[in-house]
Design a protein around this motif. Structure first.
Motif, short mmCIF file in Angstrom:
data_model
loop_
_atom_site.label_atom_id
_atom_site.label_comp_id
_atom_site.label_asym_id
_atom_site.label_seq_id
_atom_site.Cartn_x
_atom_site.Cartn_y
_atom_site.Cartn_z
N VAL A 116 1.03 -0.99 -0.21
CA VAL A 116 0.24 0.04 0.02
C VAL A 116 1.02 1.10 0.31
N ASP A 117 0.45 1.95 -0.28
CA ASP A 117 1.39 3.67 -0.72
C ASP A 117 1.17 4.61 0.31
N MET A 118 2.25 4.58 1.46
CA MET A 118 2.03 5.24 2.07
C MET A 118 2.02 6.27 2.05
N THR A 119 2.32 6.98 0.96
CA THR A 119 2.29 7.83 1.12
C THR A 119 0.85 8.73 1.04
N GLU A 120 0.00 7.79 0.41
CA GLU A 120 -1.56 8.14 -0.06
C GLU A 120 -2.38 7.49 1.62
N LEU A 121 -1.84 6.79 1.97
CA LEU A 121 -2.60 6.19 3.11
C LEU A 121 -2.30 6.79 4.17
N GLY A 122 -0.89 7.26 4.49
CA GLY A 122 -0.52 7.79 5.83
C GLY A 122 -0.39 9.51 6.01
N ARG A 123 -1.22 9.74 4.66
CA ARG A 123 -1.22 11.46 4.29
C ARG A 123 -1.85 11.88 5.63
N ASN A 124 -2.97 12.38 6.04
CA ASN A 124 -2.81 11.93 7.51
C ASN A 124 -2.82 10.85 8.15
N PRO A 125 -1.69 11.20 8.95
CA PRO A 125 -0.67 9.95 9.78
C PRO A 125 -1.79 8.63 10.67
N ALA A 126 -3.14 9.69 11.14
CA ALA A 126 -4.22 9.37 11.83
C ALA A 126 -5.21 8.07 11.17
N CYS A 127 -4.81 7.56 9.75
CA CYS A 127 -5.52 6.87 9.00
C CYS A 127 -4.67 5.46 8.63
N ILE A 128 -3.15 5.68 9.47
CA ILE A 128 -2.52 4.61 9.30
C ILE A 128 -2.87 3.16 10.42
N ILE A 129 -3.24 3.90 11.15
CA ILE A 129 -3.93 2.53 12.27
C ILE A 129 -5.06 1.90 12.16
N PRO A 130 -6.54 2.14 11.65
CA PRO A 130 -7.03 1.30 11.01
C PRO A 130 -6.62 0.98 9.18
N ALA A 131 -6.00 1.07 8.68
CA ALA A 131 -4.99 0.64 8.00
C ALA A 131 -5.01 -0.53 8.43
N TRP A 132 -4.13 -0.43 9.53
CA TRP A 132 -3.14 -2.03 10.38
C TRP A 132 -4.42 -3.30 11.24
N SER A 133 -5.68 -2.35 11.62
CA SER A 133 -6.62 -2.52 11.98
C SER A 133 -7.41 -4.09 11.23
N ASP A 134 -7.40 -2.84 9.99
CA ASP A 134 -8.30 -3.77 8.64
C ASP A 134 -7.21 -5.39 8.38
N PHE A 135 -5.86 -4.80 8.50
CA PHE A 135 -5.39 -5.84 7.90
C PHE A 135 -4.68 -7.31 9.21
N VAL A 136 -4.71 -6.92 10.35
CA VAL A 136 -4.89 -7.68 11.19
C VAL A 136 -6.28 -8.77 11.60
N GLU A 137 -7.07 -7.97 11.07
CA GLU A 137 -8.73 -8.70 10.62
C GLU A 137 -8.96 -8.86 9.97
N ALA A 138 -8.26 -8.92 8.63
CA ALA A 138 -8.61 -9.81 7.49
C ALA A 138 -7.96 -10.92 7.41
N HIS A 139 -6.57 -10.59 7.74
CA HIS A 139 -5.42 -12.40 7.92
C HIS A 139 -4.71 -12.46 9.89
N GLY A 140 -5.30 -11.64 10.73
CA GLY A 140 -5.01 -12.66 11.59
C GLY A 140 -5.74 -13.09 12.24
N ALA A 141 -6.12 -14.12 12.10
CA ALA A 141 -7.31 -15.01 12.94
C ALA A 141 -6.80 -16.01 13.22
N ARG A 142 -7.07 -15.84 14.83
CA ARG A 142 -6.42 -17.57 15.44
C ARG A 142 -5.25 -17.12 15.72
N GLY A 143 -4.57 -15.32 16.27
CA GLY A 143 -3.22 -15.51 16.47
C GLY A 143 -2.56 -15.93 15.26
N ARG A 144 -2.79 -15.84 13.70
CA ARG A 144 -1.58 -16.15 13.33
C ARG A 144 -0.70 -15.37 12.20
N PRO A 145 0.12 -15.72 12.39
CA PRO A 145 1.08 -14.46 12.88
C PRO A 145 0.85 -13.72 11.64
#
Lengths: 276, 313
Positions: free
Chosen positions: B66-95
């Motif tokens: 993901v393009d950080m210059t786009e996503l992180g233009r407002n740095p407050a939007c970065i944590i939600p993107a990581w949260s989405d990533f964790v939610e989408a891929h981190g089921a049952r503690g998957r590394p």
């Protein structure tokens, strides 16, 4: 689209227009009624003036109208007490009331008029607080009827008698509202395919939107709500629309929200509200 | 480099000088993730992403970019993107693994402070997320030493020259949870102030719309800013003492609108967590972060201050 928004004059309204005219003095209402009826005459609509009080007094209200006696004699204008049109004292049934106006409209068309134009001063009809919910539903049904039939209406409400909140609510169900006093900052009115939300909805006006959405008449399996002329809505208003959609969905009615401007669609994306 | 399995949130600053060291620090980490079947998200600039993809060859297909210059233009939007990533891929503690480079040399001073706040809040946001290893590259050639020192305070783990160590100056999650009181620079030039109460919100919207139009901001962004200001003014009335003050001014390429009131923000991640309707004012701050190019939120002892920046096209 029909004329919509806040206005300071009752002139210039067309075949399907429906204006709410809250007033604090009889003269200002009389003036609006005369102006509105004079336009109807130019549009070859049959005219009707319904109000509280004796017919002689109602007739006197219209004195400034050119050729008043001739209009009445020819049947181009009917002046009627409320009880001739509305079930004064009984609960108003929106569908039955639509049927009354439908018959009057069909009658006008059959006699060669282009439609019907009604001024109704209904204050006496809603003096009883218990009558107001049914009456508000009727305003929504009337608006719906006028959107797709050649009927235009001017509805007078005496603010000296009626509470501000009721007048504000009922005014919001008219596409055109006289700019005056306490009003809600939006209008929820009909167009042939459904409803239009116009004006501004924010946290402070969302309770009124929630109230009025439940009073709008829904028939059929689908209702289209058009947002293309909406000036502003915040997330409170948007979530209220979403909640209404879910409520209708449980009743088997599909609420389709259309015409949302780009920034509203963007807000919906951010809120996770389903696509519009 | 030891990229052994991790059972906790490992937030690591990677100090590098130049592209070669950047690639040496990131590519083996990504490759390990791909070989281990661990989902990996790389949030860096497009040029950095291209360099990484070149090194990875075919393996890049398994990597999310993901393009950080786009996503992180407002740095407050970065944590939600990581949260989405964790939610989408981190089921049952998957590394899971991530690379996020929110700070680069030409970040404005105001953006830099928000990025540093973001880095600090990551420790709080993912404290309970098991098996998430996030590496944040810092370019020691391009960034000032104060930025590197702050990275050592905001990251419990550091990595440089192929060695990893615990940060001696890490300030901890308690620090991140405290009200954010980094000073805001006093604006210069023409600053207009308008106090408001519950009756004044429509007038605020009208004023902001006019200012945005006068500044040459297009219809869409103008409406975004009007909505943002309206949401926060509404929060002021509901939770910030019933009234507040709007100030607005031009700051270079930005039109800035500031709402201040007498409220406090108790939830440090407010505006960074997708709201579900339960939080006080949660939707407002969330929307504002998503709509503006930069948002500065402070909870001073005197009350809350929120500055919303929208770029003048």
């Amino acid at each position: 689209m029909r004329e919509h928004g806040l206005v300071s004059s009752a002139g210039g309204l067309g075949t399907h227009d429906h204006a709410c005219w809250p007033f604090d003095d009889d003269q200002s209402f009389q003036r609006a009624a005369v102006e509105f009826l004079a336009d109807g005459r130019r549009l070859n609509q049959r005219l009707m003036y319904v109000g509280g009080g004796p017919v002689e007094k109602l007739r006197a209200d219209l004195e400034p109208l050119d050729d008043l006696d001739g209009l009445i004699d020819r049947g181009a204008l009917e002046v009627l007490p409320l009880s001739e049109i509305y079930p004064v004292g009984d609960e108003l049934d929106p569908n039955a009331q639509v049927a009354v106006y439908d018959a009057a409209t069909e009658g006008a068309l059959a006699q060669g008029y282009a439609g019907l134009r009604v001024v109704s001063e209904v204050t006496a009809l809603v003096a009883d607080p218990d009558s107001r919910t049914a009456y508000t539903r009727w305003e929504s049904a009337a608006d719906r009827y006028a959107a797709s039939h050649p009927v235009s209406g001017l509805c007078g409400y005496d603010r000296r008698v009626l509470p501000d909140e009721f007048v504000a609510d009922v005014a919001a169900l008219h596409p055109t509202v006289r700019q005056t006093g306490t009003l809600v900052p939006f209008r929820l009115f009909a167009w042939p395919d459904g409803l239009v939300l116009e004006g501004e909805v924010d946290y402070f006006s969302t309770p009124a939107l929630e109230r009025l959405l439940t009073l709008t008449v829904v028939d059929g399996r689908e209702l289209v709500l058009d947002l293309s002329v909406l000036g502003f809505i915040d997330h409170h208003g948007m979530l209220a629309l979403e909640a209404h959609r879910n409520r209708l969905s449980r009743q088997g009615v599909d609420l389709k929200i259309q015409g949302a401007p780009g920034w509203v669609r963007r807000m919906c994306d951010v809120l996770g509200v389903a696509t519009l | 480099m030891n990229h052994s399995a991790h059972e906790y949130f490992r937030h690591e600053a990677l100090f590098y000088a130049g592209e070669e060291e950047f690639l040496a620090g990131t590519v083996p980490f990504i490759r390990d993730a791909v070989w281990g079947g661990e989902p990996v998200l790389v949030a860096v600039s497009q040029s950095r992403a291209r360099a990484i993809a070149n090194e990875l060859n075919g393996e890049a297909d398994a990597v999310h970019f993901v393009d950080m210059t786009e996503l992180g233009r407002n740095p407050a939007c970065i944590i939600p993107a990581w949260s989405d990533f964790v939610e989408a891929h981190g089921a049952r503690g998957r590394p899971l693994r991530g690379i996020g480079e929110p700070i680069w040399a030409d970040r404005s001073p105001a953006e830099l402070v928000e990025c540093q706040r973001h880095e600090s809040l990551l420790n709080l946001a993912f404290a309970d997320t098991p098996s998430f290893w996030l590496v944040c590259p810092y370019d020691t050639d391009a960034l000032e030493s104060a930025v590197i020192e702050e990275a050592q305070r905001s990251h419990p783990y550091l990595s440089m020259d192929g060695t990893q160590l615990e940060s001696a100056s890490y300030s901890g999650t308690e620090f991140a949870a405290e009200p954010f009181r980094a000073p805001l620079s006093e604006p210069t030039g023409n600053v207009h102030a308008l106090p408001f109460d519950a009756d004044g919100v429509p007038a605020l919207r009208e004023l902001v719309a006019r200012e945005a139009s006068d500044a040459g901001i297009g219809e869409g962004r103008k409406n975004d800013l009007v909505l943002a200001v309206s949401e926060l003014a509404t929060n002021s009335i509901r939770y910030g003492g019933g009234h507040g003050v709007l100030r607005h001014w031009r700051d270079g390429e930005m039109l800035v609108c500031e709402i201040s009131d007498h409220g406090t923000i108790d939830e440090p991640l407010a505006g960074r967590v997708r709201p579900d309707g339960g939080e006080i004012g949660g939707f407002g701050l969330w929307l504002v972060n998503q709509l503006c190019d930069l948002v500065q939120i402070r909870s001073f002892e005197s009350g809350n201050v929120a500055r919303m920046h929208v770029r003048v096209e």
